[in-house]
Design an enzyme around this catalytic site. Structure first.
Site, PDB file in Angstrom:
ATOM      1  N   ARG A 160      29.050-100.344   8.256  1.00  0.00           N
ATOM      2  CA  ARG A 160      27.683 -99.799   8.346  1.00  0.00           C
ATOM      3  C   ARG A 160      26.626-100.913   8.388  1.00  0.00           C
ATOM      4  O   ARG A 160      25.546-100.788   7.804  1.00  0.00           O
ATOM      5  CB  ARG A 160      27.374 -98.851   7.177  1.00  0.00           C
ATOM      6  CG  ARG A 160      28.172 -97.610   7.139  1.00  0.00           C
ATOM      7  CD  ARG A 160      27.988 -96.704   8.344  1.00  0.00           C
ATOM      8  NE  ARG A 160      29.006 -95.694   8.316  1.00  0.00           N
ATOM      9  CZ  ARG A 160      30.237 -95.868   8.813  1.00  0.00           C
ATOM     10  NH1 ARG A 160      30.560 -96.987   9.450  1.00  0.00           N
ATOM     11  NH2 ARG A 160      31.132 -94.922   8.721  1.00  0.00           N
ATOM     12  N   SER A 239      25.358 -88.969   5.619  1.00  0.00           N
ATOM     13  CA  SER A 239      25.679 -89.543   4.305  1.00  0.00           C
ATOM     14  C   SER A 239      24.453 -90.284   3.785  1.00  0.00           C
ATOM     15  O   SER A 239      23.925 -91.155   4.473  1.00  0.00           O
ATOM     16  CB  SER A 239      26.830 -90.534   4.430  1.00  0.00           C
ATOM     17  OG  SER A 239      27.943 -89.884   4.995  1.00  0.00           O
ATOM     18  N   GLU A 338      22.069 -95.276   2.748  1.00  0.00           N
ATOM     19  CA  GLU A 338      22.460 -95.593   4.127  1.00  0.00           C
ATOM     20  C   GLU A 338      21.280 -95.421   5.091  1.00  0.00           C
ATOM     21  O   GLU A 338      21.042 -96.286   5.928  1.00  0.00           O
ATOM     22  CB  GLU A 338      23.641 -94.710   4.546  1.00  0.00           C
ATOM     23  CG  GLU A 338      24.149 -95.032   5.942  1.00  0.00           C
ATOM     24  CD  GLU A 338      25.248 -94.095   6.411  1.00  0.00           C
ATOM     25  OE1 GLU A 338      26.312 -94.040   5.774  1.00  0.00           O
ATOM     26  OE2 GLU A 338      25.037 -93.425   7.431  1.00  0.00           O
TER      27      GLU A 338
END
Ligand SMILES: Cc1cc2nc3c(=O)[nH]c(=O)nc-3n(C[C@H](O)[C@H](O)[C@H](O)COP(=O)(O)OP(=O)(O)OC[C@H]3O[C@@H](n4cnc5c(N)ncnc54)[C@H](O)[C@@H]3O)c2cc1C
Length: 346
Positions: A160, A239, A338
């Protein structure tokens, strides 16, 4: 190039919250994107680039500057080489590659947002990440004042993360090039146990491409991870927290707090261990649907923070802080958001 003033941003995001942009520019060609960026930079104007708004939390005060919405189009396939314009809708591009019988991004079906944002956080799901397929990214380098072509290696991809996320003020992605695979209509090997179970195969086997995409879409829909305007569980940024990656010492400390429970644990680079943010949240007492206010956890997945209709960014962040603090108190693990925060902090 469309220019609007005092334009609401909430409808341009999947969370549907946050304040307006002082100026909103919608660009439909690469030349328009570059010219809008140059104009803002020359004027010393704060600039926020957005695609599908599916990984953004915009503060209630909005953005006091220019928001550049990238709405370019372009899907060019030459053999197994795919070039996508940054504004292409990612989920539609995945569907088209599957229809063409090409593998490489089929397990990334149903992920909202634009193609140009996929390298930014190295989008991934169900055992696949864009970093494995990306050969080149064409971007406008605001520091150099010119367009550059970066190889996949130069993008600095990790979980990520990428060089674009590390240096958010520098690059505006214009085009993304992928090398796909022609496996005679079969997928890349199934990497994820849940998908393998659903498809009735072993991890490592290949399946029909359309079946792979269909399986992912069904699994995602069951978790509220496919956009559906009628379902508030999908009014989210996906998320909300990344899965924590713990050093050996942190992992030992974490295990000492488990009281006999078994937490998910996966090997990560440099001797680290990755655990599951969703598991931590649930075990810290925040089950599915947690929260009384206009912002709650999704009723289908503990990792998605959702807007039930009238939430503000303040409501969402209050819930996010409660969860982060609760997980820290229970397990000594620090959850990290995130989505990209605009004008606010966790
Ligand atoms: C229901 C749901 C499910 C999701 N599931 C997943 C998942 O499985 N895996 C996953 O990885 N993510 C997932 N996400 C998060 C999100 O979809 C991805 O991160 C997506 O790539 C964001 O694309 P976007 O165009 O919406 O980016 P935006 O939200 O518009 O922007 C996100 C960031 O990227 C930057 N950015 C956008 N476009 C460009 C560009 N052209 N050049 C430079 N910077 C740019 C923005 O400035 C911002 O910092 C999910 C989100 C939702 C709502």
């Amino acid at each position: 190039m469309l220019v609007q003033h005092d334009a609401p941003l909430a409808p341009l995001t999947t969370l549907r919250l946050g304040g307006p942009a002082r100026r909103l520019v919608t660009a439909t060609t690469d030349a328009e994107v570059v010219s809008a960026v140059r104009e803002a930079d020359a004027a010393g104007e704060p600039l926020l680039v957005i695609g599908g708004g599916s990984n953004l939390v915009i503060g209630d005060a909005g953005f006091d500057g220019t928001v550049l919405r990238i709405a370019t189009t372009g899907f060019e396939l030459d053999g197994t080489v795919l070039e996508l314009a940054a504004g292409e809708v990612w989920a539609e591009a995945v569907a088209r590659t599957v229809d063409k019988g090409l593998a490489g991004i089929e397990f990334l079906a149903g992920i909202p947002g634009s193609a140009g944002a996929t390298p930014v956080q190295n989008v991934g799901a169900y055992g696949q990440e864009v970093s494995t397929g990306i050969t080149e990214v064409v971007a406008y380098d605001r520091r150099a004042g010119e367009s550059v072509t970066l190889t996949g290696e130069e993008c600095g991809f990790s979980y990520r993360h990428s060089r674009f996320k590390a240096d958010p003020e520098r690059y505006v992605v214009l085009r993304v090039r992928f090398r796909l695979e022609d496996n005679g209509g079969l997928s890349t090997p199934v990497r994820y146990a849940e998908t393998a179970r659903y498809l009735g195969v072993e991890v490592g086997e290949r399946v029909d491409l359309a079946a792979a995409r269909d399986a992912v879409l069904r699994l995602r829909a069951g978790k509220g991870m496919v956009l559906d305007a009628a379902d508030h569980d999908t009014w989210s940024a996906g998320s909300f927290f990344t899965n924590p990656i713990l050093t050996a010492d942190q992992y030992a400390d974490f295990r000492a707090r488990l009281d006999g429970r078994t937490a998910p644990a996966y090997p990560a680079p440099d001797g680290c261990t990755k655990t599951s943010a969703a598991w931590l949240i649930d075990q810290a007492g925040f089950g599915k649907g947690y929260g009384a206010g206009p912002a709650t956890l999704s009723t289908k997945h503990t990792l998605a923070l959702t807007n039930r209709g009238a939430a503000t960014a303040g409501d969402l962040l209050a819930l996010a802080r409660e969860i982060r603090d609760g997980v820290r108190a229970a397990f000594g693990v620090e959850l990290v958001n995130e989505p990209v925060m605009v004008g606010v902090e966790l």
